[in-house]
Design an enzyme around this catalytic site. Structure first.
Site, PDB file in Angstrom:
ATOM      1  N   HIS A  59       0.862  -1.182   0.000  1.00 51.00           N
ATOM      2  CA  HIS A  59       0.000   0.000   0.000  1.00 51.00           C
ATOM      3  C   HIS A  59       0.897   1.230   0.000  1.00 51.00           C
ATOM      4  O   HIS A  59       2.020   1.170   0.515  1.00 51.00           O
ATOM      5  CB  HIS A  59      -0.897   0.007   1.240  1.00 51.00           C
ATOM      6  CG  HIS A  59      -1.831  -1.176   1.316  1.00 51.00           C
ATOM      7  ND1 HIS A  59      -2.111  -1.843   2.483  1.00 51.00           N
ATOM      8  CD2 HIS A  59      -2.530  -1.821   0.347  1.00 51.00           C
ATOM      9  CE1 HIS A  59      -2.960  -2.837   2.236  1.00 51.00           C
ATOM     10  NE2 HIS A  59      -3.215  -2.842   0.948  1.00 51.00           N
ATOM     11  N   TRP A  67       4.412  -0.730   4.825  1.00 51.91           N
ATOM     12  CA  TRP A  67       4.928  -1.910   5.522  1.00 51.91           C
ATOM     13  C   TRP A  67       3.969  -3.092   5.352  1.00 51.91           C
ATOM     14  O   TRP A  67       3.833  -3.918   6.239  1.00 51.91           O
ATOM     15  CB  TRP A  67       5.191  -1.600   6.997  1.00 51.91           C
ATOM     16  CG  TRP A  67       6.076  -0.415   7.200  1.00 51.91           C
ATOM     17  CD1 TRP A  67       7.429  -0.355   6.996  1.00 51.91           C
ATOM     18  CD2 TRP A  67       5.704   0.914   7.614  1.00 51.91           C
ATOM     19  NE1 TRP A  67       7.909   0.915   7.265  1.00 51.91           N
ATOM     20  CE2 TRP A  67       6.872   1.716   7.640  1.00 51.91           C
ATOM     21  CE3 TRP A  67       4.483   1.506   7.964  1.00 51.91           C
ATOM     22  CZ2 TRP A  67       6.857   3.055   7.992  1.00 51.91           C
ATOM     23  CZ3 TRP A  67       4.479   2.849   8.317  1.00 51.91           C
ATOM     24  CH2 TRP A  67       5.651   3.615   8.334  1.00 51.91           C
ATOM     25  N   HIS A  68       3.329  -3.163   4.169  1.00 55.65           N
ATOM     26  CA  HIS A  68       2.321  -4.195   3.917  1.00 55.65           C
ATOM     27  C   HIS A  68       2.696  -5.056   2.706  1.00 55.65           C
ATOM     28  O   HIS A  68       1.871  -5.322   1.844  1.00 55.65           O
ATOM     29  CB  HIS A  68       0.953  -3.544   3.690  1.00 55.65           C
ATOM     30  CG  HIS A  68       0.458  -2.760   4.871  1.00 55.65           C
ATOM     31  ND1 HIS A  68      -0.523  -1.788   4.767  1.00 55.65           N
ATOM     32  CD2 HIS A  68       0.811  -2.798   6.181  1.00 55.65           C
ATOM     33  CE1 HIS A  68      -0.751  -1.271   5.968  1.00 55.65           C
ATOM     34  NE2 HIS A  68       0.046  -1.872   6.834  1.00 55.65           N
ATOM     35  N   SER A  69       3.927  -5.506   2.656  1.00 53.37           N
ATOM     36  CA  SER A  69       4.421  -6.272   1.504  1.00 53.37           C
ATOM     37  C   SER A  69       3.761  -7.647   1.424  1.00 53.37           C
ATOM     38  O   SER A  69       3.619  -8.332   2.443  1.00 53.37           O
ATOM     39  CB  SER A  69       5.933  -6.453   1.611  1.00 53.37           C
ATOM     40  OG  SER A  69       6.575  -5.195   1.663  1.00 53.37           O
TER      41      SER A  69
END
Length: 597
Positions: free
Chosen positions: A311, A528-530
Site C-alpha cells: 500500500h 509496511w504491507h508487503s
C-alpha cells in the site's frame, strides 16, 4: 548455548514471523508430541520493552534498528529516481512485534475475490473470530471473544482523534460508525481500535500469544539468530533446511552451514522478501533468474518473486496547539515518560498503551470528489470500485505525533493517507552483486500505474482541509509539505488557530497541483504491507502454491505467510497474516491427521 546440530524435527519453519508463530503455536497445542522447530534470523522478543510497550513501536524503524530488515529497492523514475526502502519484521513474531498495532480488517469480499477453494470469506470468518478477543463491545456477529489476540481502544484517549471525527462528520459530510471492521462498513469516520491488551496495556503480538505462552512444551523450539539459506531435497521431496548464524543477530559467530531435518514437513514462512528468495536459492523459480545466479534449477516456477504488492503511504506534519496531548514528549523522553511508565506498570493505562492513532476513515470518493480527482483515476474507479461499495480507495487518519526526531520540541500532529488497492506490481528476486555476494533485486513498482497517484494527490488536499478545521491546528510544517510556488494560495505557514468550519477550501492552481504530484513522488513510502510474491494461484497464472499451500512441483513443502496472498487486501495486513496462520494450521493438522477442534 549451542544447539544439538544436526538434528531432526517433525516440522521445520523457515522464518519465525507472525504467521509462523500462529501455525507452530496452534499445531503444538493440537498435538504437544509434535517436534516443531522455528528458525528465525532475528532475535527473541520475549518481554522486551521495545516490543511489548505499544508506544515504543517507532524505535523499531530507526536506521540503527536490528528488529527490522531494510529492503532496498531499485531506483524508479516514477519516484523521481529515488531508491525506495521497505522495512519488514526481523525478530520472533515478525511484523506483529514491530507494527503500528492498528486493528483493520478488509472487506469479506477481498477473500472471495481470491477465488481459491477453502479460502472464501464464509470459511474464514470463523477463524477471524477464533483468533481474537474483541474487548471493545460484546455480541457483535463478526467479532470473536475468546481468542489469543486482544483488541481494545488502548490505554489513553487522544483528543486530536475526536477533532478529526468531528470535522469529518460535519465539514466532510460523512457519517460516524463505531465499527468499520465488521467486514463491510466503510466511508464513515470511526475510532481506530488497536492490537493492545486493554487490561495489561501490552502489545498483542503473535510471539507472546501463540509461542511464548507454551514455554512448558519442550517439543516446540525457537532458534533465533538463524538465517535459512535453502531447502534440502531428496529428489523433489523436501527433507530439511540448511541455515547459518545470522550475521546481524550474531556478528561474532562463525558462519558455517548446518542442516536440520524435517521428517513430516518444511514450511517456508519468511515473508514477502524471505520466502521467494529461499525458494530461489533452493532451485525453485524462473530459469533465467536462477541461471544468472548460478543456481541449479529443481523446478521451473516463474511466478516465484513476482506479484509484489504493498500500500502507498504518505505522512504530512502539522503544528498542534501547545495544550494538545500528542506522543511527542513521550518519544523525546521528557518527564512524562517516567510517570506514564509507572501508571502503565500498575494499571496498563497511560500513553505507553497508545500508538497515537485513534481515528480514521476508510474513504471512498463521492461524485463531487471524483470530479475533482485526476481523470487518470476514472477508468480504475469504474473497473474496480464503482460497483463494489465495500472497497475502500484510501484510509485517512489523524496521527498524534510527527514520527520525526529532527523537529524542535513542541506538539505536532500528522495527516496520514494510504491507498489500499494500487494497481502497480513489483518483484523480489535473488541476484549476485558485482563482488560476488548474494543480494536482492527488488522492484517496488510504486506509482508505475498512472492511476495510483491520483488518490494521494486528492488525499493531500482533503486531509489538509480537515486538519485546518481541527481545534488543535496551528499551521503546517512547510518542510514536510509540497514546495508550492511563491505567492501560492496554498503556501504553508504557522497559524494562530483553525479556520472556520464553513471557510472556503484552498484553491489550487495547475502549478500547485504539479507541486503536490512531485511531492508525492519524492516522499511516498511503503505502508509496511508487503505481500504476494509466492502467490496462491494456479500454476498457469504464475502461482507458486495451491489452495493447500503446497509448492508446485515438489512435495513436503508449504509456504505460509503474506507472500501467498494473490490479490491485495483493503486493510493493514496483520489481520490477514494471523488469518493465514489459523487456516494454515488447520490445513497442516488435516494433512497429518491431527484433530484441530
Amino acid at each position: 548455548m549451542s544447539h544439538p546440530i544436526p538434528s531432526e524435527f517433525d516440522i521445520v519453519f523457515a522464518g519465525g514471523g507472525t504467521t509462523a508463530c500462529v501455525v507452530a503455536g496452534r499445531l503444538a497445542a493440537y498435538d504437544p508430541s509434535l517436534r516443531i522447530l522455528i528458525l528465525e534470523a532475528g532475535q527473541h522478543t520475549l518481554n522486551k520493552p521495545i516490543h511489548v510497550q505499544p508506544s515504543q513501536y517507532p524505535f523499531n524503524q530507526l536506521p540503527t534498528s536490528t528488529t527490522v530488515t531494510f529492503n532496498i529497492g531499485n531506483p524508479s523514475p516514477r519516484l523521481n529516481g529515488r531508491v525506495p526502502i521497505v522495512p519488514c519484521g526481523r525478530c520472533v513474531g515478525g511484523g506483529s512485534c514491530v507494527n503500528f498495532m492498528v486493528y483493520t480488517r478488509p472487506p469479506a469480499s477481498d477473500y472471495d475475490d481470491w477465488g481459491v477453494s477453502g479460502w472464501e470469506s464464509e470459511s474464514l470468518i470463523p477463524l477471524m473470530k477464533k483468533l481474537e478477543t474483541y474487548e471493545v463491545q460484546p455480541d457483535l456477529p463478526t467479532h470473536g471473544y475468546n481468542g489469543p489476540i486482544k483488541v481494545s481502544s488502548g490505554g489513553y484517549k487522544m483528543g486530536i482523534s475526536d477533532e478529526f471525527i468531528q470535522v469529518g462528520t460535519t465539514y466532510h459530510k460523512r457519517q460516524y460508525a463505531d465499527d468499520t471492521n465488521d467486514l463491510e462498513t466503510c466511508n464513515t469516520y470511526s475510532p481506530w481500535r488497536k492490537y493492545i491488551d486493554g487490561t495489561t496495556g501490552r502489545r498483542s503480538d503473535a510471539a507472546h500469544h501463540y509461542i511464548y505462552n507454551q514455554a512448558h512444551n519442550s517439543n516446540l523450539q525457537v532458534w533465533d539468530g538463524k538465517r535459512v539459506k535453502r531447502i534440502i531435497f531428496e529428489g523433489k521431496h523436501a527433507v530439511g533446511v540448511e541455515f547459518t548464524s545470522d550475521p546481524v543477530s550474531c556478528p561474532d559467530a562463525d558462519q558455517p552451514s548446518s542442516i536440520v531435518k524435517a521428517s513430516k514437513l518444511v514450511v517456508v514462512s519468511a515473508g514477502a522478501f524471505g520466502s521467494p528468495t529461499i525458494l530461489e536459492r533452493s532451485g525453485i523459480g524462473a530459469e533465467a533468474i536462477l541461471k544468472r545466479c548460478g543456481i541449479e534449477q529443481l523446478v521451473n516456477l516463474p511466478g516465484v518473486g513476482e506479484n509484489y504488492q504493498d500500500h502507498n503511504l504518505v505522512i504530512v506534519p502539522y503544528l498542534a496547539a501547545d495544550d494538545a496531548v500528542t506522543m511527542d514528549a513521550l518519544w523525546r523522553g521528557e518527564s512524562i515518560l517516567e510517570e506514564s511508565l509507572a501508571q502503565w506498570n500498575s494499571s496498563g493505562k497511560s500513553l505507553i498503551a497508545q500508538n497515537g492513532l485513534d481515528s480514521k476513515i476508510k474513504w471512498r470518493p463521492d461524485d463531487e470528489e471524483l470530479k475533482a480527482m485526476n481523470p487518470a483515476f476514472q477508468p480504475r474507479w469504474k473497473e474496480f470500485f464503482q460497483d463494489r461499495p465495500d472497497k475502500v480507495v484510501a484510509i485517512f487518519t489523524a496521527f498524534s505525533g510527527p514520527l520525526s526526531s529532527i523537529l524542535p520540541p513542541r506538539s505536532y500532529m500528522s495527516a496520514g493517507y494510504y491507498t489500499l488497492y494500487p494497481v502497480s506490481i513489483g518483484s523480489v528476486h535473488v541476484k549476485v552483486t558485482e563482488d560476488g555476494k548474494e543480494g536482492m533485486d527488488f522492484t517496488t513498482g510504486f506509482l508505475d500505474d498512472p492511476s495510483d497517484i491520483a488518490p494521494l494527490d486528492f488525499g493531500y488536499k482533503k486531509t489538509r482541509e480537515v486538519f485546518r478545521r481541527m481545534a488543535s491546528y496551528r499551521g503546517e510544517i512547510a518542510a514536510g509539505h509540497p514546495d508550492f510556488p511563491e505567492g501560492s494560495a496554498a503556501a504553508c505557514r504557522e497559524a494562530s488557530g483553525p479556520v472556520d468550519l464553513n471557510a472556503p477550501d484552498i484553491v489550487y492552481t495547475a502549478e500547485d497541483d504539479e507541486a503536490i504530484n512531485q511531492f508525492h513522488r519524492d516522499i511516498v513510502q511503503t505502508a509496511w504491507h508487503s505481500l504476494g510474491t509466492c502467490a496462491m494461484k494456479s500454476e498457469a497464472d504464475q502461482g507458486v502454491v495451491d489452495a493447500r499451500l503446497d509448492v508446485y512441483g515438489v512435495s513436503n513443502l508449504k509456504v505460509a505467510d503474506m507472500s501467498i496472498v494473490p490479490l491485495n487486501v483493503g486493510a493493514n495486513t496483520y489481520s490477514t497474516a494471523l488469518l493465514i496462520g489459523e487456516r494454515a494450521a488447520m490445513i497442516i493438522a488435516e494433512d497429518l491427521g491431527i484433530n484441530c477442534i
